[in-house]
Design a protein around this motif. Sequence first.
Motif, PDB file in Angstrom:
ATOM      1  N   ALA A 185       0.850  -1.187   0.000  1.00  0.00           N
ATOM      2  CA  ALA A 185       0.000   0.000   0.000  1.00  0.00           C
ATOM      3  C   ALA A 185       0.888   1.240   0.000  1.00  0.00           C
ATOM      4  CB  ALA A 185      -0.900   0.007   1.230  1.00  0.00           C
ATOM      5  N   ILE A 186       0.568   2.178  -0.842  1.00  0.00           N
ATOM      6  CA  ILE A 186       1.313   3.435  -0.885  1.00  0.00           C
ATOM      7  C   ILE A 186       0.557   4.438  -0.033  1.00  0.00           C
ATOM      8  CG2 ILE A 186       2.129   5.308  -2.350  1.00  0.00           C
ATOM      9  CD1 ILE A 186       2.405   3.215  -4.597  1.00  0.00           C
ATOM     10  N   VAL A 187       1.160   4.856   1.056  1.00  0.00           N
ATOM     11  CA  VAL A 187       0.513   5.789   1.962  1.00  0.00           C
ATOM     12  C   VAL A 187       0.483   7.177   1.342  1.00  0.00           C
ATOM     13  CG1 VAL A 187       0.612   6.856   4.240  1.00  0.00           C
ATOM     14  CG2 VAL A 187       1.187   4.441   3.962  1.00  0.00           C
ATOM     15  N   MET A 188       1.603   7.577   0.758  1.00  0.00           N
ATOM     16  CA  MET A 188       1.694   8.891   0.145  1.00  0.00           C
ATOM     17  C   MET A 188       2.745   8.838  -0.959  1.00  0.00           C
ATOM     18  SD  MET A 188       2.553  12.524   1.972  1.00  0.00           S
ATOM     19  CE  MET A 188       1.109  12.407   2.995  1.00  0.00           C
ATOM     20  N   THR A 189       2.413   9.367  -2.110  1.00  0.00           N
ATOM     21  CA  THR A 189       3.384   9.414  -3.199  1.00  0.00           C
ATOM     22  C   THR A 189       4.350  10.574  -2.969  1.00  0.00           C
ATOM     23  OG1 THR A 189       2.104  10.920  -4.587  1.00  0.00           O
ATOM     24  CG2 THR A 189       1.624   8.545  -4.803  1.00  0.00           C
ATOM     25  N   PRO A 190       5.517  10.553  -3.588  1.00  0.00           N
ATOM     26  CA  PRO A 190       6.444  11.683  -3.473  1.00  0.00           C
ATOM     27  C   PRO A 190       5.806  13.011  -3.894  1.00  0.00           C
ATOM     28  CG  PRO A 190       7.595   9.796  -4.369  1.00  0.00           C
ATOM     29  CD  PRO A 190       6.132   9.429  -4.320  1.00  0.00           C
ATOM     30  N   ASP A 191       4.973  12.994  -4.941  1.00  0.00           N
ATOM     31  CA  ASP A 191       4.313  14.235  -5.356  1.00  0.00           C
ATOM     32  C   ASP A 191       3.326  14.731  -4.306  1.00  0.00           C
ATOM     33  OD1 ASP A 191       5.690  14.519  -7.739  1.00  0.00           O
ATOM     34  OD2 ASP A 191       4.158  13.470  -8.924  1.00  0.00           O
ATOM     35  N   GLU A 192       2.610  13.810  -3.664  1.00  0.00           N
ATOM     36  CA  GLU A 192       1.693  14.210  -2.589  1.00  0.00           C
ATOM     37  C   GLU A 192       2.463  14.777  -1.403  1.00  0.00           C
ATOM     38  OE1 GLU A 192      -2.003  11.100  -3.207  1.00  0.00           O
ATOM     39  OE2 GLU A 192      -0.175  10.397  -2.218  1.00  0.00           O
ATOM     40  N   LYS A 203       5.121  16.499  -1.414  1.00  0.00           N
ATOM     41  CA  LYS A 203       5.541  17.871  -1.703  1.00  0.00           C
ATOM     42  C   LYS A 203       4.463  18.875  -1.314  1.00  0.00           C
ATOM     43  CE  LYS A 203       8.454  16.514  -5.573  1.00  0.00           C
ATOM     44  NZ  LYS A 203       8.577  16.475  -7.033  1.00  0.00           N
ATOM     45  N   GLY A 204       3.212  18.427  -1.270  1.00  0.00           N
ATOM     46  CA  GLY A 204       2.104  19.308  -0.929  1.00  0.00           C
ATOM     47  C   GLY A 204       1.923  19.536   0.566  1.00  0.00           C
ATOM     48  N   LEU A 205       2.667  18.797   1.395  1.00  0.00           N
ATOM     49  CA  LEU A 205       2.558  18.996   2.848  1.00  0.00           C
ATOM     50  C   LEU A 205       3.312  20.258   3.224  1.00  0.00           C
ATOM     51  CD1 LEU A 205       3.104  15.405   4.247  1.00  0.00           C
ATOM     52  CD2 LEU A 205       0.962  16.655   3.967  1.00  0.00           C
ATOM     53  N   THR A 227      -9.853   2.591  19.980  1.00  0.00           N
ATOM     54  CA  THR A 227     -10.955   2.975  19.118  1.00  0.00           C
ATOM     55  C   THR A 227     -10.417   3.909  18.054  1.00  0.00           C
ATOM     56  OG1 THR A 227     -12.518   2.820  20.947  1.00  0.00           O
ATOM     57  CG2 THR A 227     -13.219   4.093  19.035  1.00  0.00           C
ATOM     58  N   LYS A 228     -10.683   3.608  16.802  1.00  0.00           N
ATOM     59  CA  LYS A 228     -10.189   4.442  15.704  1.00  0.00           C
ATOM     60  C   LYS A 228     -10.942   5.767  15.684  1.00  0.00           C
ATOM     61  CE  LYS A 228      -9.545   4.532  10.716  1.00  0.00           C
ATOM     62  NZ  LYS A 228      -9.782   3.807   9.465  1.00  0.00           N
ATOM     63  N   HIS A 229     -10.177   6.854  15.607  1.00  0.00           N
ATOM     64  CA  HIS A 229     -10.733   8.205  15.506  1.00  0.00           C
ATOM     65  C   HIS A 229     -10.193   8.857  14.248  1.00  0.00           C
ATOM     66  CE1 HIS A 229     -12.253   8.117  19.642  1.00  0.00           C
ATOM     67  NE2 HIS A 229     -11.114   7.523  19.950  1.00  0.00           N
ATOM     68  N   CYS A 230     -11.032   9.562  13.519  1.00  0.00           N
ATOM     69  CA  CYS A 230     -10.622  10.287  12.320  1.00  0.00           C
ATOM     70  C   CYS A 230     -10.942  11.772  12.529  1.00  0.00           C
ATOM     71  CB  CYS A 230     -11.370   9.789  11.094  1.00  0.00           C
ATOM     72  SG  CYS A 230     -11.067   8.039  10.746  1.00  0.00           S
ATOM     73  N   ALA A 231     -10.095  12.634  11.971  1.00  0.00           N
ATOM     74  CA  ALA A 231     -10.296  14.065  12.149  1.00  0.00           C
ATOM     75  C   ALA A 231      -9.570  14.848  11.064  1.00  0.00           C
ATOM     76  CB  ALA A 231      -9.781  14.490  13.526  1.00  0.00           C
ATOM     77  N   THR A 232      -9.825  16.135  11.028  1.00  0.00           N
ATOM     78  CA  THR A 232      -9.088  17.066  10.191  1.00  0.00           C
ATOM     79  C   THR A 232      -8.180  17.860  11.113  1.00  0.00           C
ATOM     80  OG1 THR A 232     -10.923  17.224   8.639  1.00  0.00           O
ATOM     81  CG2 THR A 232      -9.318  18.999   8.584  1.00  0.00           C
ATOM     82  N   ALA A 233      -6.926  18.025  10.722  1.00  0.00           N
ATOM     83  CA  ALA A 233      -5.977  18.763  11.550  1.00  0.00           C
ATOM     84  C   ALA A 233      -5.108  19.649  10.661  1.00  0.00           C
ATOM     85  CB  ALA A 233      -5.088  17.795  12.338  1.00  0.00           C
ATOM     86  N   LYS A 234      -4.542  20.698  11.249  1.00  0.00           N
ATOM     87  CA  LYS A 234      -3.615  21.574  10.543  1.00  0.00           C
ATOM     88  C   LYS A 234      -2.177  21.151  10.857  1.00  0.00           C
ATOM     89  CE  LYS A 234      -5.737  25.970   9.600  1.00  0.00           C
ATOM     90  NZ  LYS A 234      -5.771  27.386   9.909  1.00  0.00           N
ATOM     91  N   ILE A 235      -1.304  21.284   9.868  1.00  0.00           N
ATOM     92  CA  ILE A 235       0.117  21.055  10.091  1.00  0.00           C
ATOM     93  C   ILE A 235       0.690  22.336  10.696  1.00  0.00           C
ATOM     94  CG2 ILE A 235       2.339  20.606   8.992  1.00  0.00           C
ATOM     95  CD1 ILE A 235       0.861  18.971   6.895  1.00  0.00           C
ATOM     96  N   PHE A 236       1.276  22.228  11.892  1.00  0.00           N
ATOM     97  CA  PHE A 236       1.806  23.392  12.595  1.00  0.00           C
ATOM     98  C   PHE A 236       3.309  23.540  12.492  1.00  0.00           C
ATOM     99  CE2 PHE A 236      -2.308  22.882  14.630  1.00  0.00           C
ATOM    100  CZ  PHE A 236      -2.783  24.187  14.594  1.00  0.00           C
ATOM    101  N   VAL A 262      -5.085  18.505   6.882  1.00  0.00           N
ATOM    102  CA  VAL A 262      -4.930  17.122   6.452  1.00  0.00           C
ATOM    103  C   VAL A 262      -5.915  16.246   7.208  1.00  0.00           C
ATOM    104  CG1 VAL A 262      -2.491  17.354   5.822  1.00  0.00           C
ATOM    105  CG2 VAL A 262      -3.083  16.735   8.159  1.00  0.00           C
ATOM    106  N   GLN A 263      -6.227  15.101   6.647  1.00  0.00           N
ATOM    107  CA  GLN A 263      -7.072  14.116   7.309  1.00  0.00           C
ATOM    108  C   GLN A 263      -6.169  13.169   8.087  1.00  0.00           C
ATOM    109  OE1 GLN A 263     -10.548  14.255   7.102  1.00  0.00           O
ATOM    110  NE2 GLN A 263      -9.956  16.191   6.158  1.00  0.00           N
ATOM    111  N   ILE A 264      -6.492  12.907   9.354  1.00  0.00           N
ATOM    112  CA  ILE A 264      -5.682  12.032  10.199  1.00  0.00           C
ATOM    113  C   ILE A 264      -6.559  10.931  10.804  1.00  0.00           C
ATOM    114  CG2 ILE A 264      -3.981  13.819  10.743  1.00  0.00           C
ATOM    115  CD1 ILE A 264      -5.394  14.144  13.482  1.00  0.00           C
ATOM    116  N   ALA A 265      -5.919   9.842  11.205  1.00  0.00           N
ATOM    117  CA  ALA A 265      -6.609   8.753  11.891  1.00  0.00           C
ATOM    118  C   ALA A 265      -5.659   8.171  12.922  1.00  0.00           C
ATOM    119  CB  ALA A 265      -7.041   7.675  10.909  1.00  0.00           C
TER     120      ALA A 265
END
Length: 87
Positions: A42-49, A51-53, A77-86, A59-62
Amino acid sequence: MRSVVKHESFTLDLAEAPMGLDNFHDVGLMFLESPIENLDPAIVMTPDEAKGLDVGIEVQIAGWGQQTADSSGPSGTKHCATAKIFE
């Protein structure tokens, strides 16, 4: 499985584990007796993706751990959320 290597500071003993949101050192390596074949990784993130961080984007986190420093309930318990990169 041939062998497992865990972080030297990892523990499942809750009396020794850090309290709150801390570094639990929950990382390790598993070495297999034979290779796993006929399965694409499984590819979690491509090199091009990657670069967008950037700082400030959302970003979506779990995760399966504590959500706040004062949480005392069980993790697992799995939790999902939206978070900002600080940083």
